[in-house]
Design a protein around this motif. Structure first.
Motif, PDB file in Angstrom:
ATOM      1  N   LEU A  23       0.836  -1.027   0.094  1.00 51.69           N
ATOM      2  CA  LEU A  23      -0.077  -0.139  -0.130  1.00 51.69           C
ATOM      3  C   LEU A  23       0.909   1.214   0.106  1.00 51.69           C
ATOM      4  O   LEU A  23       0.460   2.308   0.489  1.00 51.69           O
ATOM      5  CB  LEU A  23      -1.069   0.041   1.102  1.00 51.69           C
ATOM      6  N   LYS A  24       2.251   1.079  -0.637  1.00 56.06           N
ATOM      7  CA  LYS A  24       2.845   2.236  -0.868  1.00 56.06           C
ATOM      8  C   LYS A  24       3.093   2.786  -2.126  1.00 56.06           C
ATOM      9  O   LYS A  24       2.704   2.043  -2.859  1.00 56.06           O
ATOM     10  CB  LYS A  24       4.448   1.964  -0.052  1.00 56.06           C
ATOM     11  N   CYS A  25       3.624   3.902  -2.350  1.00 54.78           N
ATOM     12  CA  CYS A  25       3.867   4.372  -3.952  1.00 54.78           C
ATOM     13  C   CYS A  25       4.719   3.219  -4.378  1.00 54.78           C
ATOM     14  O   CYS A  25       6.012   2.970  -3.950  1.00 54.78           O
ATOM     15  CB  CYS A  25       4.594   5.778  -3.559  1.00 54.78           C
ATOM     16  N   PRO A  26       4.526   3.193  -5.779  1.00 51.22           N
ATOM     17  CA  PRO A  26       5.266   2.155  -6.523  1.00 51.22           C
ATOM     18  C   PRO A  26       6.711   2.564  -6.949  1.00 51.22           C
ATOM     19  O   PRO A  26       7.638   1.876  -7.051  1.00 51.22           O
ATOM     20  CB  PRO A  26       4.277   1.837  -7.670  1.00 51.22           C
ATOM     21  N   HIS A  27       6.718   4.075  -6.893  1.00 48.08           N
ATOM     22  CA  HIS A  27       7.820   4.855  -7.138  1.00 48.08           C
ATOM     23  C   HIS A  27       8.797   4.845  -6.157  1.00 48.08           C
ATOM     24  O   HIS A  27      10.217   4.301  -6.242  1.00 48.08           O
ATOM     25  CB  HIS A  27       7.788   6.223  -7.838  1.00 48.08           C
ATOM     26  N   CYS A  28       8.555   5.241  -5.169  1.00 49.76           N
ATOM     27  CA  CYS A  28       9.507   5.575  -3.910  1.00 49.76           C
ATOM     28  C   CYS A  28       9.355   4.589  -2.619  1.00 49.76           C
ATOM     29  O   CYS A  28      10.256   4.126  -1.877  1.00 49.76           O
ATOM     30  CB  CYS A  28       9.384   6.864  -3.443  1.00 49.76           C
ATOM     31  N   GLY A  29       8.128   3.987  -2.695  1.00 49.53           N
ATOM     32  CA  GLY A  29       8.082   2.964  -1.455  1.00 49.53           C
ATOM     33  C   GLY A  29       7.697   3.523  -0.109  1.00 49.53           C
ATOM     34  O   GLY A  29       7.771   2.870   0.714  1.00 49.53           O
TER      35      GLY A  29
END
Length: 136
Positions: A23-29
């Motif tokens: 459930l985190k941003c796919p770019h930065c995590g």
């Protein structure tokens, strides 16, 4: 009227899907992907990556139902073969599981699907894709 060409950065598909499933941003995590239960945020609150371009639609529910259906049918077959089961046992155990498990899986499945779309530059995630159709 020219289209600005942006250099293509390498996007790791596995990492993007894993970050999405967390459930985190796919770019930065780092940043949160969702602003609600299944509502994807317009952009990452950590790196600013736009997430509004996703097109998950009906994919996550289909995947969740397929996983839970296979799991529960396997359990029910095992219970039937291994022992004599009162039919009410299925009602009291399998029915709640059939409702709760897909609902618990949906955010992670949708996050993984959005991560897959981001990593493959699908829909609006490609900076080189023209936003408007040029006039002829």
């Amino acid at each position: 009227m020219g289209v600005k060409i942006v250099a293509q950065d390498k996007r790791d598909v596995g990492r993007a899907i894993w970050n999405g499933m967390k459930l985190k941003c796919p770019h930065c995590g780092e940043g949160h992907m969702f602003r609600g239960y299944l509502k994807v945020a317009d952009s990452c609150d950590a790196c600013g990556e736009e997430l509004k371009h996703h097109r998950a639609d009906d994919g996550p529910p289909y995947i969740a139902i397929m996983i839970v259906g296979h799991l529960l049918v396997g359990i029910m077959l095992h219970m039937e073969i291994a022992m004599q089961v009162n039919p009410l046992t299925y009602l009291y155990t399998m029915l709640p599981l059939a409702v709760i498990l897909p609902l618990a899986m949906l955010p992670s499945i949708k996050g993984g699907l959005v991560g897959l779309q981001w990593a493959n530059r699908m829909h609006g995630f490609d900076p080189n894709r023209p936003r408007e159709i040029p006039e002829v």
